[in-house]
Write a protein that holds these residues in place. Structure first.
Motif, PDB file in Angstrom:
ATOM      1  N   ASN A   1     -15.218 -13.145  -6.467  1.00 56.31           N
ATOM      2  CA  ASN A   1     -14.698 -13.280  -5.112  1.00 56.31           C
ATOM      3  C   ASN A   1     -13.966 -11.990  -4.740  1.00 56.31           C
ATOM      4  O   ASN A   1     -12.748 -11.915  -4.790  1.00 56.31           O
ATOM      5  CB  ASN A   1     -13.769 -14.492  -5.023  1.00 56.31           C
ATOM      6  CG  ASN A   1     -13.459 -14.890  -3.583  1.00 56.31           C
ATOM      7  OD1 ASN A   1     -13.040 -14.064  -2.791  1.00 56.31           O
ATOM      8  ND2 ASN A   1     -13.669 -16.154  -3.262  1.00 56.31           N
ATOM      9  N   PRO A   2     -14.718 -10.946  -4.358  1.00 61.27           N
ATOM     10  CA  PRO A   2     -14.110  -9.626  -4.110  1.00 61.27           C
ATOM     11  C   PRO A   2     -13.102  -9.603  -2.973  1.00 61.27           C
ATOM     12  O   PRO A   2     -12.206  -8.755  -2.946  1.00 61.27           O
ATOM     13  CB  PRO A   2     -15.307  -8.725  -3.808  1.00 61.27           C
ATOM     14  CG  PRO A   2     -16.405  -9.655  -3.394  1.00 61.27           C
ATOM     15  CD  PRO A   2     -16.187 -10.907  -4.190  1.00 61.27           C
ATOM     16  N   GLY A   3     -13.216 -10.531  -2.029  1.00 62.55           N
ATOM     17  CA  GLY A   3     -12.260 -10.563  -0.931  1.00 62.55           C
ATOM     18  C   GLY A   3     -10.838 -10.780  -1.393  1.00 62.55           C
ATOM     19  O   GLY A   3      -9.882 -10.281  -0.783  1.00 62.55           O
ATOM     20  N   ARG A   4     -10.684 -11.511  -2.488  1.00 64.75           N
ATOM     21  CA  ARG A   4      -9.335 -11.766  -3.013  1.00 64.75           C
ATOM     22  C   ARG A   4      -8.664 -10.480  -3.492  1.00 64.75           C
ATOM     23  O   ARG A   4      -7.423 -10.361  -3.435  1.00 64.75           O
ATOM     24  CB  ARG A   4      -9.401 -12.794  -4.148  1.00 64.75           C
ATOM     25  CG  ARG A   4      -9.581 -14.218  -3.643  1.00 64.75           C
ATOM     26  CD  ARG A   4      -9.966 -15.165  -4.763  1.00 64.75           C
ATOM     27  NE  ARG A   4      -8.985 -15.252  -5.826  1.00 64.75           N
ATOM     28  CZ  ARG A   4      -7.976 -16.119  -5.878  1.00 64.75           C
ATOM     29  NH1 ARG A   4      -7.805 -16.977  -4.868  1.00 64.75           N
ATOM     30  NH2 ARG A   4      -7.157 -16.153  -6.897  1.00 64.75           N
ATOM     31  N   THR A   5      -9.452  -9.525  -3.973  1.00 67.46           N
ATOM     32  CA  THR A   5      -8.885  -8.243  -4.392  1.00 67.46           C
ATOM     33  C   THR A   5      -8.259  -7.525  -3.213  1.00 67.46           C
ATOM     34  O   THR A   5      -7.169  -6.948  -3.311  1.00 67.46           O
ATOM     35  CB  THR A   5      -9.978  -7.358  -5.028  1.00 67.46           C
ATOM     36  OG1 THR A   5     -10.481  -8.010  -6.189  1.00 67.46           O
ATOM     37  CG2 THR A   5      -9.411  -6.002  -5.428  1.00 67.46           C
ATOM     38  N   ILE A   6      -8.937  -7.562  -2.071  1.00 69.08           N
ATOM     39  CA  ILE A   6      -8.397  -6.947  -0.860  1.00 69.08           C
ATOM     40  C   ILE A   6      -7.093  -7.614  -0.457  1.00 69.08           C
ATOM     41  O   ILE A   6      -6.098  -6.957  -0.118  1.00 69.08           O
ATOM     42  CB  ILE A   6      -9.419  -7.038   0.285  1.00 69.08           C
ATOM     43  CG1 ILE A   6     -10.692  -6.268  -0.066  1.00 69.08           C
ATOM     44  CG2 ILE A   6      -8.822  -6.527   1.596  1.00 69.08           C
ATOM     45  CD1 ILE A   6     -11.837  -6.485   0.920  1.00 69.08           C
ATOM     46  N   VAL A   7      -7.076  -8.936  -0.515  1.00 65.11           N
ATOM     47  CA  VAL A   7      -5.905  -9.693  -0.074  1.00 65.11           C
ATOM     48  C   VAL A   7      -4.699  -9.400  -0.969  1.00 65.11           C
ATOM     49  O   VAL A   7      -3.594  -9.160  -0.483  1.00 65.11           O
ATOM     50  CB  VAL A   7      -6.222 -11.197  -0.036  1.00 65.11           C
ATOM     51  CG1 VAL A   7      -4.963 -12.001   0.234  1.00 65.11           C
ATOM     52  CG2 VAL A   7      -7.261 -11.496   1.040  1.00 65.11           C
ATOM     53  N   VAL A   8      -4.889  -9.421  -2.281  1.00 62.66           N
ATOM     54  CA  VAL A   8      -3.755  -9.196  -3.186  1.00 62.66           C
ATOM     55  C   VAL A   8      -3.313  -7.741  -3.163  1.00 62.66           C
ATOM     56  O   VAL A   8      -2.112  -7.443  -3.240  1.00 62.66           O
ATOM     57  CB  VAL A   8      -4.073  -9.676  -4.622  1.00 62.66           C
ATOM     58  CG1 VAL A   8      -5.078  -8.765  -5.297  1.00 62.66           C
ATOM     59  CG2 VAL A   8      -2.797  -9.757  -5.455  1.00 62.66           C
ATOM     60  N   ASP A   9      -4.252  -6.801  -3.057  1.00 62.42           N
ATOM     61  CA  ASP A   9      -3.879  -5.390  -2.958  1.00 62.42           C
ATOM     62  C   ASP A   9      -3.079  -5.125  -1.687  1.00 62.42           C
ATOM     63  O   ASP A   9      -2.132  -4.315  -1.688  1.00 62.42           O
ATOM     64  CB  ASP A   9      -5.120  -4.496  -3.000  1.00 62.42           C
ATOM     65  CG  ASP A   9      -5.734  -4.381  -4.384  1.00 62.42           C
ATOM     66  OD1 ASP A   9      -5.071  -4.819  -5.361  1.00 62.42           O
ATOM     67  OD2 ASP A   9      -6.862  -3.870  -4.497  1.00 62.42           O
ATOM     68  N   SER A  10      -3.466  -5.791  -0.602  1.00 65.89           N
ATOM     69  CA  SER A  10      -2.725  -5.647   0.655  1.00 65.89           C
ATOM     70  C   SER A  10      -1.308  -6.173   0.513  1.00 65.89           C
ATOM     71  O   SER A  10      -0.348  -5.550   0.988  1.00 65.89           O
ATOM     72  CB  SER A  10      -3.453  -6.390   1.780  1.00 65.89           C
ATOM     73  OG  SER A  10      -4.728  -5.840   2.012  1.00 65.89           O
ATOM     74  N   LEU A  11      -1.162  -7.306  -0.152  1.00 67.89           N
ATOM     75  CA  LEU A  11       0.168  -7.879  -0.358  1.00 67.89           C
ATOM     76  C   LEU A  11       1.006  -6.977  -1.262  1.00 67.89           C
ATOM     77  O   LEU A  11       2.211  -6.797  -1.031  1.00 67.89           O
ATOM     78  CB  LEU A  11       0.044  -9.278  -0.959  1.00 67.89           C
ATOM     79  CG  LEU A  11       1.353 -10.011  -1.255  1.00 67.89           C
ATOM     80  CD1 LEU A  11       2.224 -10.125  -0.012  1.00 67.89           C
ATOM     81  CD2 LEU A  11       1.068 -11.405  -1.832  1.00 67.89           C
TER      82      LEU A  11
END
Length: 286
Positions: A3-13
């Motif tokens: 689920n690569p989208g989760r990487t974007i979300v956590v990196d943003s946070l």
């Protein structure tokens, strides 16, 4: 990466917390807005999430050492738990973060949640270790479960052995659960029309895709929940969440610890996205 989208979300946070952690006059609302803007700047995710309300399909919910009851929400949809404009006291703050943006390439929800404690209370830190430790125990045994009700029962037993409970209430299913499937969403099912190439080359709000009300409702009703009665075949290759909301049965002063994994069975074993562990580990909780 399942689920690569989760990487974007956590990196943003991570970027937002690096900038705002410890600063004065930072509220839930400010954290949420900064996190959303960071996610939108990437261009690979929708500009909002499917789980709405709350606004933008995101939640930031904090409590202090002496006010844990604010973390004991039943649903983020309840207006009393929407992001507040009150300043956060970082010295004793526990914060639950949640986002539900959709990955534009796969159509999969990048559903992500984690809880971070910024204070020094040893009992609360122990509570966090117990909560994440219970999840680690379940994940180590995941290959021994095949259907949803087996996962539900094992999670309940593991939590109880540590003096915890953690069931999630869903008004959609009208029942308790420990997670649900992640259906895919595309433009025909509820994303506003946008060319994905243009979204990535020019991630301005005018060109970026958004989850429509129809899409949000489609996602809400298409989920299959991991409840006590669930007959969902976990070996079928469907992606699903494991998301306990850990509350102490022994000390009501402990905050809720919301944790959110994503798992998928591939060939002979389960792959698990454990991005929800990253920030708690970085802040010394694991």
């Amino acid at each position: 990466m399942i689920n690569p989208g989760r990487t974007i979300v956590v990196d943003s946070l991570r970027k937002v917390l690096k900038e705002l952690h410890g600063k004065d006059s930072v509220s839930e609302h400010r954290l949420k807005h900064a996190w959303l803007e960071e996610i939108r700047g990437n261009g690979n995710l929708t500009v909002n999430g499917w789980y709405s309300p709350p606004s933008a399909g995101m939640a930031v919910l904090s409590c202090q050492d002496d006010t844990p009851e604010r973390s004991h929400f039943q649903s983020f949809r309840d207006p009393q738990f929407f992001a507040s404009s009150d300043s956060i006291d970082w010295s004793s703050s526990s914060i639950i973060f949640y986002a539900s943006n959709i990955d534009l390439d796969s159509g999969l929800p990048a559903d992500f949640a984690t809880t971070v404690y910024f204070g020094n209370n040893k009992s609360i830190r122990r509570h966090f270790r117990d909560s994440f430790g219970a999840c680690s125990t379940l994940l180590s045994e995941l290959d021994n479960v095949q259907v949803g009700q087996e996962l539900y029962g094992r999670m309940e037993d593991i939590l109880a052995a540590r003096g915890l409970t953690g069931r999630t209430w869903s008004s959609t299913d009208n029942d308790y659960n420990f997670g649900h499937t992640l259906p895919r969403l595309n433009a025909a099912q509820g994303l506003s029309s946008a060319c994905h190439k243009r979204v990535r080359t020019d991630p301005s709000p005018a060109l970026s895709a958004a989850v429509t009300d129809f899409g949000a409702e489609s996602m809400r009703t298409a989920r299959k929940f991991l409840s006590r009665q669930s007959e969902l075949d976990l070996l079928s290759g469907v992606q699903f969440t494991i998301e306990p909301q850990c509350i102490s049965l022994l000390d009501e002063k402990m905050p809720k610890v919301m944790i959110h994994y994503v798992a998928q069975h591939n060939t002979s074993s389960f792959d698990v996205c454990r991005s929800c562990d990253e920030l708690p580990r970085e802040y010394g909780l694991l």
